[in-house]
Design an enzyme around this catalytic site. Structure first.
Site, PDB file in Angstrom:
ATOM      1  N   CYS A  20     117.255  11.898 -15.341  1.00 45.66           N
ATOM      2  CA  CYS A  20     118.006  10.862 -16.074  1.00 45.66           C
ATOM      3  C   CYS A  20     117.945   9.499 -15.412  1.00 45.66           C
ATOM      4  O   CYS A  20     118.559   8.550 -15.890  1.00 45.66           O
ATOM      5  CB  CYS A  20     119.458  11.301 -16.250  1.00 45.66           C
ATOM      6  SG  CYS A  20     120.422  11.168 -14.724  1.00 45.66           S
ATOM      7  N   CYS A  65     118.936  19.071   1.096  1.00 47.48           N
ATOM      8  CA  CYS A  65     117.562  19.566   1.031  1.00 47.48           C
ATOM      9  C   CYS A  65     117.136  19.516  -0.438  1.00 47.48           C
ATOM     10  O   CYS A  65     117.596  20.318  -1.252  1.00 47.48           O
ATOM     11  CB  CYS A  65     117.559  20.998   1.570  1.00 47.48           C
ATOM     12  SG  CYS A  65     115.929  21.718   1.680  1.00 47.48           S
ATOM     13  N   CYS A 101     122.569  16.559 -10.080  1.00 51.16           N
ATOM     14  CA  CYS A 101     122.833  15.193 -10.512  1.00 51.16           C
ATOM     15  C   CYS A 101     124.151  15.142 -11.277  1.00 51.16           C
ATOM     16  O   CYS A 101     124.404  15.960 -12.163  1.00 51.16           O
ATOM     17  CB  CYS A 101     121.680  14.736 -11.407  1.00 51.16           C
ATOM     18  SG  CYS A 101     121.995  13.176 -12.244  1.00 51.16           S
ATOM     19  N   CYS A 139     123.322  14.207 -15.300  1.00 52.54           N
ATOM     20  CA  CYS A 139     122.636  15.110 -16.248  1.00 52.54           C
ATOM     21  C   CYS A 139     122.740  16.573 -15.832  1.00 52.54           C
ATOM     22  O   CYS A 139     122.295  17.457 -16.574  1.00 52.54           O
ATOM     23  CB  CYS A 139     121.175  14.710 -16.424  1.00 52.54           C
ATOM     24  SG  CYS A 139     120.123  15.103 -15.012  1.00 52.54           S
ATOM     25  N   CYS A 148     117.110  10.335  -9.902  1.00 52.93           N
ATOM     26  CA  CYS A 148     116.988  11.641 -10.563  1.00 52.93           C
ATOM     27  C   CYS A 148     115.786  11.599 -11.515  1.00 52.93           C
ATOM     28  O   CYS A 148     115.681  10.687 -12.342  1.00 52.93           O
ATOM     29  CB  CYS A 148     118.266  11.943 -11.340  1.00 52.93           C
ATOM     30  SG  CYS A 148     118.157  13.438 -12.358  1.00 52.93           S
TER      31      CYS A 148
HETATM   32 ZN   LIG Z   1     120.138  13.235 -13.574  1.00 54.09          ZN
END
Ligand SMILES: [Zn+2]
Length: 166
Positions: A84, A152, A129, A132, A81
Protein backbone atom coordinates in the site's frame (compact mmCIF):
# COMPACT_ATOMS: atom_id res chain seq x y z
CA UNK A 1 -12.17 -52.94 16.93
CA UNK A 2 -9.91 -51.31 19.43
CA UNK A 3 -7.38 -50.34 16.75
CA UNK A 4 -10.08 -48.76 14.61
CA UNK A 5 -11.31 -46.67 17.53
CA UNK A 6 -7.81 -45.47 18.17
CA UNK A 7 -7.32 -44.46 14.53
CA UNK A 8 -10.63 -42.63 14.43
CA UNK A 9 -9.77 -40.83 17.62
CA UNK A 10 -6.43 -39.68 16.25
CA UNK A 11 -7.83 -38.34 13.00
CA UNK A 12 -10.60 -36.57 14.87
CA UNK A 13 -8.02 -34.89 17.10
CA UNK A 14 -5.93 -33.87 14.12
CA UNK A 15 -9.00 -32.40 12.42
CA UNK A 16 -9.90 -30.51 15.58
CA UNK A 17 -6.37 -29.23 15.98
CA UNK A 18 -6.22 -27.83 12.47
CA UNK A 19 -9.70 -26.34 12.73
CA UNK A 20 -8.91 -24.72 16.04
CA UNK A 21 -5.70 -23.18 14.76
CA UNK A 22 -7.33 -21.80 11.65
CA UNK A 23 -10.15 -20.07 13.50
CA UNK A 24 -8.38 -18.70 16.55
CA UNK A 25 -8.24 -14.93 16.14
CA UNK A 26 -4.80 -13.39 15.90
CA UNK A 27 -2.91 -16.61 15.33
CA UNK A 28 -3.95 -17.32 11.77
CA UNK A 29 -1.18 -18.19 9.35
CA UNK A 30 -2.91 -15.89 6.86
CA UNK A 31 -2.98 -12.12 6.65
CA UNK A 32 -3.65 -10.28 9.90
CA UNK A 33 -7.18 -9.61 11.10
CA UNK A 34 -8.59 -6.22 10.15
CA UNK A 35 -10.26 -3.89 9.79
CA UNK A 36 -7.59 -1.98 7.87
CA UNK A 37 -7.76 1.33 6.04
CA UNK A 38 -6.92 -0.47 2.81
CA UNK A 39 -8.78 -3.73 2.26
CA UNK A 40 -8.85 -5.34 -1.17
CA UNK A 41 -10.26 -8.63 -2.39
CA UNK A 42 -7.88 -11.51 -3.07
CA UNK A 43 -8.28 -10.89 -6.83
CA UNK A 44 -7.40 -7.21 -6.42
CA UNK A 45 -4.29 -8.03 -4.39
CA UNK A 46 -3.21 -10.59 -6.99
CA UNK A 47 -3.54 -7.93 -9.67
CA UNK A 48 -1.51 -5.43 -7.70
CA UNK A 49 1.27 -7.75 -6.46
CA UNK A 50 3.69 -10.20 -8.04
CA UNK A 51 3.05 -13.87 -7.11
CA UNK A 52 6.06 -13.74 -4.76
CA UNK A 53 4.82 -10.54 -3.10
CA UNK A 54 1.32 -12.01 -2.74
CA UNK A 55 2.77 -15.07 -1.03
CA UNK A 56 4.63 -12.92 1.52
CA UNK A 57 2.18 -10.09 2.12
CA UNK A 58 -1.15 -11.90 1.89
CA UNK A 59 -0.25 -15.50 2.77
CA UNK A 60 2.24 -14.84 5.53
CA UNK A 61 5.10 -16.34 3.55
CA UNK A 62 8.83 -15.94 4.12
CA UNK A 63 11.38 -15.36 1.38
CA UNK A 64 14.57 -17.40 1.38
CA UNK A 65 17.40 -15.84 3.38
CA UNK A 66 19.94 -13.75 1.45
CA UNK A 67 17.70 -13.47 -1.62
CA UNK A 68 16.62 -9.84 -1.28
CA UNK A 69 18.71 -7.11 -2.93
CA UNK A 70 17.51 -4.86 -0.08
CA UNK A 71 19.85 -6.75 2.28
CA UNK A 72 22.70 -4.70 0.85
CA UNK A 73 20.80 -1.43 0.51
CA UNK A 74 22.74 1.19 2.46
CA UNK A 75 21.55 4.48 1.00
CA UNK A 76 19.53 7.01 2.99
CA UNK A 77 15.82 6.80 2.30
CA UNK A 78 12.57 5.19 3.33
CA UNK A 79 11.32 1.61 3.07
CA UNK A 80 7.64 1.56 2.11
CA UNK A 81 5.04 -1.23 2.25
CA UNK A 82 5.02 -3.04 -1.12
CA UNK A 83 1.27 -3.53 -0.70
CA UNK A 84 0.00 0.00 0.00
CA UNK A 85 3.08 2.28 -0.08
CA UNK A 86 2.87 3.33 3.58
CA UNK A 87 6.29 4.46 4.91
CA UNK A 88 7.38 1.74 7.36
CA UNK A 89 11.09 2.03 8.14
CA UNK A 90 13.68 4.79 7.82
CA UNK A 91 17.00 3.59 6.38
CA UNK A 92 18.65 5.20 9.43
CA UNK A 93 17.37 2.34 11.63
CA UNK A 94 18.45 -0.45 9.26
CA UNK A 95 21.37 -2.60 10.35
CA UNK A 96 23.11 -5.80 9.33
CA UNK A 97 21.73 -8.59 11.52
CA UNK A 98 23.53 -11.29 9.47
CA UNK A 99 20.31 -13.25 9.25
CA UNK A 100 19.81 -12.79 5.50
CA UNK A 101 16.76 -10.54 5.84
CA UNK A 102 16.58 -6.73 5.91
CA UNK A 103 16.57 -5.81 9.61
CA UNK A 104 15.55 -2.66 11.44
CA UNK A 105 15.50 -1.71 15.10
CA UNK A 106 12.49 0.62 15.02
CA UNK A 107 9.47 1.15 12.72
CA UNK A 108 8.05 4.56 11.86
CA UNK A 109 5.45 5.73 14.37
CA UNK A 110 2.11 3.95 13.92
CA UNK A 111 3.24 2.11 10.77
CA UNK A 112 3.51 -1.43 12.13
CA UNK A 113 1.08 -3.59 14.07
CA UNK A 114 1.79 -6.89 15.82
CA UNK A 115 0.01 -10.18 16.35
CA UNK A 116 0.92 -13.49 17.95
CA UNK A 117 2.08 -16.14 15.50
CA UNK A 118 1.93 -19.75 16.68
CA UNK A 119 2.77 -21.40 13.35
CA UNK A 120 5.53 -24.03 13.02
CA UNK A 121 5.29 -24.88 16.74
CA UNK A 122 6.88 -21.56 17.78
CA UNK A 123 5.46 -18.49 19.47
CA UNK A 124 6.66 -15.46 17.55
CA UNK A 125 5.47 -11.88 17.17
CA UNK A 126 4.30 -11.31 13.61
CA UNK A 127 4.45 -7.75 12.27
CA UNK A 128 2.28 -6.31 9.54
CA UNK A 129 1.54 -3.00 7.85
CA UNK A 130 -0.89 -0.91 9.91
CA UNK A 131 -2.66 0.37 6.79
CA UNK A 132 -3.21 -2.77 4.64
CA UNK A 133 -2.45 -5.62 7.05
CA UNK A 134 0.21 -6.99 4.71
CA UNK A 135 2.56 -9.41 6.46
CA UNK A 136 6.04 -7.94 6.77
CA UNK A 137 7.93 -10.39 8.97
CA UNK A 138 8.57 -10.84 12.71
CA UNK A 139 10.03 -8.87 15.59
CA UNK A 140 12.53 -10.38 18.04
CA UNK A 141 14.18 -9.19 21.25
CA UNK A 142 17.78 -9.62 20.11
CA UNK A 143 18.24 -6.32 18.28
CA UNK A 144 20.70 -3.50 18.92
CA UNK A 145 20.23 -0.49 21.22
CA UNK A 146 18.41 1.80 21.76
CA UNK A 147 15.35 -0.47 21.36
CA UNK A 148 16.89 -3.94 21.60
CA UNK A 149 14.45 -5.01 18.90
CA UNK A 150 15.07 -6.74 15.59
CA UNK A 151 12.38 -6.25 12.98
CA UNK A 152 13.18 -9.09 10.59
CA UNK A 153 11.46 -8.09 7.35
CA UNK A 154 10.96 -9.73 3.97
CA UNK A 155 12.56 -7.62 1.25
CA UNK A 156 9.69 -8.56 -1.07
CA UNK A 157 7.26 -6.83 1.30
CA UNK A 158 9.20 -3.57 1.00
CA UNK A 159 9.71 -0.89 -1.62
CA UNK A 160 12.79 1.29 -1.09
CA UNK A 161 12.78 4.98 -2.00
CA UNK A 162 16.25 6.58 -1.87
CA UNK A 163 16.29 10.02 -0.26
CA UNK A 164 17.62 11.80 -3.36
CA UNK A 165 14.63 10.61 -5.41
CA UNK A 166 12.05 11.51 -2.79
ZN1 LIG B 1 0.64 -1.77 3.59
Amino acid sequence: MKRRTLLLGTSALVALGIGGLATRPGSSARAAAGPFEIELTEAEWRERLSPEQFYILREHGTERAYTSPLNDEKRAGIFHCAGCDLALFDAAVKYDSRTGWPSFWEPMVGAIRESEDRSFGMVRTEVHCARCGGHQGHVFNDGPQPTGLRYCINGLALQFRPAEAA
